[in-house]
Design an enzyme around this catalytic site. Structure first.
Site, short mmCIF file in Angstrom:
data_model
loop_
_atom_site.label_atom_id
_atom_site.label_comp_id
_atom_site.label_asym_id
_atom_site.label_seq_id
_atom_site.Cartn_x
_atom_site.Cartn_y
_atom_site.Cartn_z
N LEU A 505 8.54 17.74 22.43
CA LEU A 505 7.58 16.77 22.74
C LEU A 505 6.25 16.95 22.01
O LEU A 505 5.48 15.72 21.72
CB LEU A 505 7.29 16.62 24.24
CG LEU A 505 8.60 16.15 25.19
CD1 LEU A 505 7.98 16.49 26.42
CD2 LEU A 505 8.76 14.75 24.84
N GLY A 506 5.85 18.06 21.66
CA GLY A 506 4.65 18.36 20.94
C GLY A 506 4.45 19.70 21.26
O GLY A 506 5.02 20.67 21.55
N GLY A 509 -1.57 24.10 22.59
CA GLY A 509 -2.46 25.15 22.40
C GLY A 509 -1.80 26.41 22.17
O GLY A 509 -1.96 27.06 21.09
N GLY A 511 1.81 27.02 22.54
CA GLY A 511 3.22 26.97 22.19
C GLY A 511 4.02 25.43 22.13
O GLY A 511 3.02 24.58 22.73
N LYS A 527 6.90 24.03 28.82
CA LYS A 527 6.33 24.50 27.91
C LYS A 527 6.45 26.02 27.68
O LYS A 527 6.13 26.77 28.89
CB LYS A 527 4.64 24.60 28.67
CG LYS A 527 3.55 24.89 27.85
CD LYS A 527 2.29 24.14 28.54
CE LYS A 527 1.08 24.47 28.11
NZ LYS A 527 -0.08 23.85 28.93
N ASP A 624 -11.28 21.16 29.77
CA ASP A 624 -10.52 20.67 28.38
C ASP A 624 -10.26 19.21 28.69
O ASP A 624 -9.11 18.88 28.54
CB ASP A 624 -9.64 21.58 28.05
CG ASP A 624 -9.45 21.26 26.46
OD1 ASP A 624 -10.08 20.68 25.89
OD2 ASP A 624 -8.27 21.90 26.06
#
Ligand SMILES: *[C@@H]1O[C@H](CO)[C@@H](O)[C@H](O)[C@H]1NC(C)=O
Ligand SMILES: *[C@@H]1O[C@H](CO)[C@@H](O)[C@H](O)[C@H]1NC(C)=O
Ligand SMILES: *[C@@H]1O[C@H](CO)[C@@H](O)[C@H](O)[C@H]1NC(C)=O
Ligand SMILES: *[C@@H]1O[C@H](CO)[C@@H](O)[C@H](O)[C@H]1NC(C)=O
Ligand SMILES: *[C@@H]1O[C@H](CO)[C@@H](O)[C@H](O)[C@H]1NC(C)=O
Ligand SMILES: *[C@@H]1O[C@H](CO)[C@@H](O)[C@H](O)[C@H]1NC(C)=O
Ligand SMILES: *[C@@H]1O[C@H](CO)[C@@H](O)[C@H](O)[C@H]1NC(C)=O
Ligand SMILES: *[C@@H]1O[C@H](CO)[C@@H](O)[C@H](O)[C@H]1NC(C)=O
Ligand SMILES: *[C@@H]1O[C@H](CO)[C@@H](O)[C@H](O)[C@H]1NC(C)=O
Ligand SMILES: *[C@@H]1O[C@H](CO)[C@@H](O)[C@H](O)[C@H]1NC(C)=O
Ligand SMILES: *[C@@H]1O[C@H](CO)[C@@H](O)[C@H](O)[C@H]1NC(C)=O
Ligand SMILES: *[C@@H]1O[C@H](CO)[C@@H](O)[C@H](O)[C@H]1NC(C)=O
Length: 815
Positions: A505-506, A509, A511, A527, A624
């Site tokens: 999916l993307g 930061g 992994g 993730k 963040d």
């Protein structure tokens, strides 16, 4: 003459006195008259359920006091006054007519004979017979809401329908009848949804009605007639008492009986407790009225939605914690021989959808074990072996009666020793991670001490680390991890097609993030911490610690983690709509985020943030916030994600300093970026930037190449000061009608990004401003990063590059 009149009167009275039980063509009845069964138990006549003048024809118990109506003829069409009649029509049907001789109700059996008669029998049954004495119609075949003695509740055709209210006999939303699929069960439905269930018929009692064995034996039973169809009979032979079952307008069947002193008492009710509502605790939930709360998950299961569950909304039910052996990849050697097993639960109302299997008791278990979809089994003498596939719904634990139910469970749930081992493994992993953090901190400390020698900073840093380690070990102490489901590597590998790149999916930061689908069909996002990143371990642990304690509809939900074979993975709910930036800034996509949706998103983010700052047991600073960390669910509602940088504050702490400034440029408050000071107000700053981005549809960073403007904040401020703020509104959503609303949001956004933290409102104030039309909002002061940071030279160009890519950056020793 006088005497004969007297005799006639007497005769009249006598006729009324001996009371007829039959209506014929020549002998109709009027409003003031009744017919009474020959044993005087029941009567048929007119009644009004309330004090109004609506008249209905019904059958009731022939006892003084309140009428107990067991059957109603014209329930859908009442008479307006006392001018109605009950008579036999020319076509032989029994009918209720009004004063104008209009038919309000008729037995409606087409027989072209007028030679019929209707008789009220001793059972309370009204029977229409033809001249040959054959029954052509019976009130027992079209019952209303009451089941009396000697009545047959036939499974295929007849059921009870409730009154609309205690004063309105017309058909209400509840019905009740026998449901014969697989094993007969008695049901109450609300419209067509099950509302109550008796449990399977076990030969002489229903398994889900405790106490039935003694109290109801020889009264209610299920029989098969000559044609092989089943019916349920209420054959209470003791005629001294009167007893009936009535489905009332609230969907409750009451057993009502007349005691020796003339009191009607409820001796049993289908709703003895909250647990008697069908599926009260959802799939895989178990209800026990003596517990508080009454709902729990079956052993080995956990709430599907913890937040809703803790609020007492149990409808979502439970999901299995971890995996069954039969769901795992069988070749994994470490799990060989660790078979699934069963946990025994006593005194149970067994779940709905039982499947009877004609095998002896000792063989009931093993076919269930061999089929992964078989979730439970039970054995009962009157039925035999029963299996359940899939969800277990409407399970209740009684204090007596009920039967033993065996629930399939993973090996680890069966043996507590094994469970402790698992905890030890996790605990040691956590300790290793903590040591690692402590060690890297120590290196840092050495380095700092050598290079800068600033005592204060060093102290702050080490305190930070101690706190971190404390948090982590605190977690172990409270066995928080216990609640976090562990997923096996194989399951995740399988779910993501062995981490195939097309499932990616993307890249976050620390992994890649993969989309996956578990065997049960649930979609997840995985993730995966890349092994190379040592910094990632800390953030991984941090995320686990922080987010496993949080539950809110505007925070992304962590489903579990995987710590296995050097692998560290976090498993989240999958968000089909990806992150906010993919909608907001992608001009190639159609604009599906209209103003209403954007306002919902802004408010949702504020609510998530408020929960972090105030409403959870801990105070958490996210650090963040940015568009790419706002995920959208299928309804485009926002969820804050990525807690890798979040910090937990102690009770009274409201500010902290760090030497490791991490975050994303453009969203970092000035005091944080420059001095490493972070607090709730630095999150508010990030929120303000987000808000302005959402309203304007422009990235904060999209201004860096613009000669005239420094940033979105500077641009917004200038337009605001020039009362030109409408120009900031994304053209895609602009509409004059909502301009006023949007301007208010811009105003709030500017209040959030003010340069000095003390000037910024806190999140609860922000939420109040967003949700109420406060007219006199304070005037915003200059935002951070505009005037003062005016010249591009004041920040290193390297950092500016970072911000353009919108990635999270780290600066060690930021001061
Ligand atoms: C009588 O029954 C027939 C079918 O059995 C039905 O079509 C008709 O509507 C009924 N009439 C009344 C008045 O209920
Ligand atoms: C019954 O019907 C017959 C004809 O079918 C008729 O002659 C007779 O009068 C009717 N009886 C009554 C009481 O209406
Ligand atoms: C009564 O029974 C006789 C003989 O079985 C039959 O012929 C007649 O049609 C019946 N009458 C009615 C009204 O059903
Ligand atoms: C109960 O009655 C309703 C309305 O008459 C009918 O639609 C439904 O099929 C019946 N259910 C059973 C199980 O007989
Ligand atoms: C029955 O169902 C209706 C909707 O079909 C619902 O509004 C009502 O609350 C339900 N009643 C009960 C007692 O669950
Ligand atoms: C239905 O019966 C239940 C249980 O006895 C009672 O609590 C409820 O008030 C009754 N509803 C009506 C409308 O009478
Ligand atoms: C029925 O209820 C009345 C009062 O409502 C009570 O006095 C009587 O004892 C009850 N009878 C039984 C058998 O419980
Ligand atoms: C209860 O929770 C479910 C999801 O588990 C949700 O769809 C539903 O809206 C909630 N109901 C209420 C009344 O909050
Ligand atoms: C189990 O996983 C291994 C790799 O981890 C794979 O080679 C094997 O094909 C898998 N077996 C099954 C039955 O999925
Ligand atoms: C397991 O049970 C389900 C439901 O009864 C059935 O559809 C499936 O074929 C069974 N699987 C095996 C391997 O027997
Ligand atoms: C995942 O498991 C299912 C069922 O065990 C199997 O059919 C499928 O091939 C597996 N997929 C992968 C990628 O291993
Ligand atoms: C705001 O506008 C006024 C004039 O309306 C101007 O004098 C002032 O410099 C502006 N402030 C900033 C910070 O641009």
């Amino acid at each position: 003459m006088r005497e004969s009149l007297f005799i006639l009167l007497l005769a009249c009275c006598f006729v009324v006195g001996i009371s007829i039980d039959t209506i014929t063509r020549t002998q109709p009845i009027e409003d003031s008259e009744t017919i009474v069964s020959s044993d005087q138990a029941y009567k048929l006549g007119f009644f009004s359920p309330a004090s109004n003048s609506d008249r209905y024809v019904g059958i009731m118990f022939n006892v003084p006091g309140t009428a107990h109506i067991i059957w109603v003829a014209n329930r859908e069409r009442p008479l307006n006054g006392p001018s109605g009649t009950v008579e036999i029509l020319e076509d032989g049907n029994l009918a209720v007519l009004n004063g104008k001789k209009e038919i309000l109700w008729s037995s409606n059996v087409s027989k072209s004979t007028n030679d019929t008669s209707a008789q009220l029998l001793d059972t309370g049954n009204l029977v229409l017979t033809d001249s040959n004495g054959t029954s052509i119609w019976e009130s027992f075949q079209v019952p209303t809401d009451t089941f009396v003695q000697k009545m047959r509740l036939s499974a295929s055709l007849i059921n009870l329908t409730s009154w609309k209210s205690a004063f309105d006999p017309s058909i209400g939303s509840f019905s009740s009848g026998l449901y014969l699929f697989q094993i007969p069960q008695l049901f109450i439905w609300n419209n067509s949804k099950p509302y109550w269930r008796s449990g399977p018929w076990g030969g002489n009692t229903f398994i889900g009605i405790p106490g039935m064995n003694s109290a109801y034996r020889n009264r209610l039973y299920l029989q098969e007639d000559n044609s092989g169809s089943m019916y349920f009979i209420n054959d209470y032979s003791d005629t001294s008492g009167m007893l009936y079952y009535m489905l009332n307008s609230s969907g409750v069947i009451n057993e009502v009986s007349l005691d020796g002193n003339g009191y009607w008492n409820i001796s049993w009710s289908s709703q003895e407790s909250q647990c008697d509502v069908y599926g009260k605790c959802g799939p895989f939930g178990i209800c026990n009225p003596r517990d508080s709360p009454i709902c729990a998950c079956l052993p080995g299961f956990q709430p599907r939605d913890r937040e809703e569950w803790s609020r007492g909304n149990w409808t979502g039910g439970c999901i299995r914690r971890g995996w069954l052996q039969c769901e795992r990849n069988q070749s994994a050697s470490e799990d060989q021989g660790k078979q699934d097993g069963y946990l025994k639960l006593k005194n149970m109302k067994v779940p709905d959808f039982p499947e009877p299997i004609a095998i002896p008791e000792e063989e009931c278990r093993s076919p269930c074990l061999q089929n992964c979809s078989c979730t439970a089994y039970a054995y009962y003498n009157g039925i035999g072996c029963m299996h359940w596939n899939g969800s277990l719904i409407d399970v209740q634990q009684f204090s007596f009666d009920g039967i033993d139910l065996y629930i399939r469970a993973a090996y680890s749930e069966l043996d507590t020793g094994k469970r402790k081992d698992m905890k030890a493994v996790i605990a040691s992993t956590v300790i290793v991670a903590s040591l690692l953090i402590a060690f890297s901190a120590y290196i840092c400390w050495k380095w700092l001490a050598k290079n800068k020698g600033k005592d204060q900073e060093v102290k702050l840093l080490s305190e930070d680390v101690i706190k971190m380690v404390n948090i982590v070990s605190d977690t172990v102490d409270r066995a928080k991890f216990e609640e976090l489901p562990l997923y096996s590597y194989e399951a995740l590998a399988n779910a993501t097609n062995n981490f195939q790149s097309k499932n990616m999916l993307g890249k976050g930061g620390f992994g890649p993030v993969y989309k996956g689908k578990l065997l049960d069909g649930q979609e997840i996002a995985v993730k995966r911490l890349s092994n190379s990143s040592s910094q990632g371990v800390e953030e991984f642990m941090n995320e686990v610690v922080v987010i496993s304690k949080l539950q809110h509809k505007n925070l992304v939900r962590l489903l579990g983690c995987c710590i296995e074979r050097e692998e560290k993975m976090l498993i989240y709910e999958y968000m089909p709509n990806k992150s906010l930036d993919s909608y907001l800034f992608d001009a190639s996509k159609p604009n599906i985020l209209d103003w209403r949706r954007r306002a919902i998103i802004i408010e949702g983010i504020a609510r998530g943030l408020l929960y972090l700052h105030r409403d959870s047991r801990l105070k958490i600073i996210h650090r963040d916030l940015k568009v790419s960390n706002i995920l959208l669910d299928e309804e485009l509602k926002p969820k804050i994600s990525d807690f890798g940088l979040a910090r937990i504050f102690g009770g009274n702490q409201d500010q902290a300093n760090t030497n490791r400034v991490v975050g994303t440029y453009g969203y970092m408050a000035p005091e944080y970026a420059m001095e490493g000071r972070f607090s709730e107000k630095s999150d508010v700053y990030g929120f303000g930037v987000l808000l302005l981005e959402i309203v304007s549809g422009r990235r904060n960073t999209s201004f860096y190449h613009d000669e005239n403007e420094l940033s979105l904040l500077g641009y917004s401020w200038r337009l605001w000061n020039e009362t030109q703020a409408t120009r900031l509104i994304d053209a895609a959503i602009y509409d004059q009608g909502i301009e006023h609303d949007i301007l208010r949001y811009i105003h709030i956004g500017l209040l959030c990004v003010q340069e000095f933290a003390k000037d910024r409102p806190d999140v609860s104030a922000v939420l109040l401003m967003l949700t109420t039309e406060i007219s006199n909002l304070p005037r915003p002061k200059l935002p951070g990063y505009t005037g003062r940071l005016g010249s591009p030279q004041s920040e290193s160009s390297a950092q500016r590059d970072c911000s353009i890519n919108d990635v999270t950056v780290t600066v060690v020793g930021g001061r």
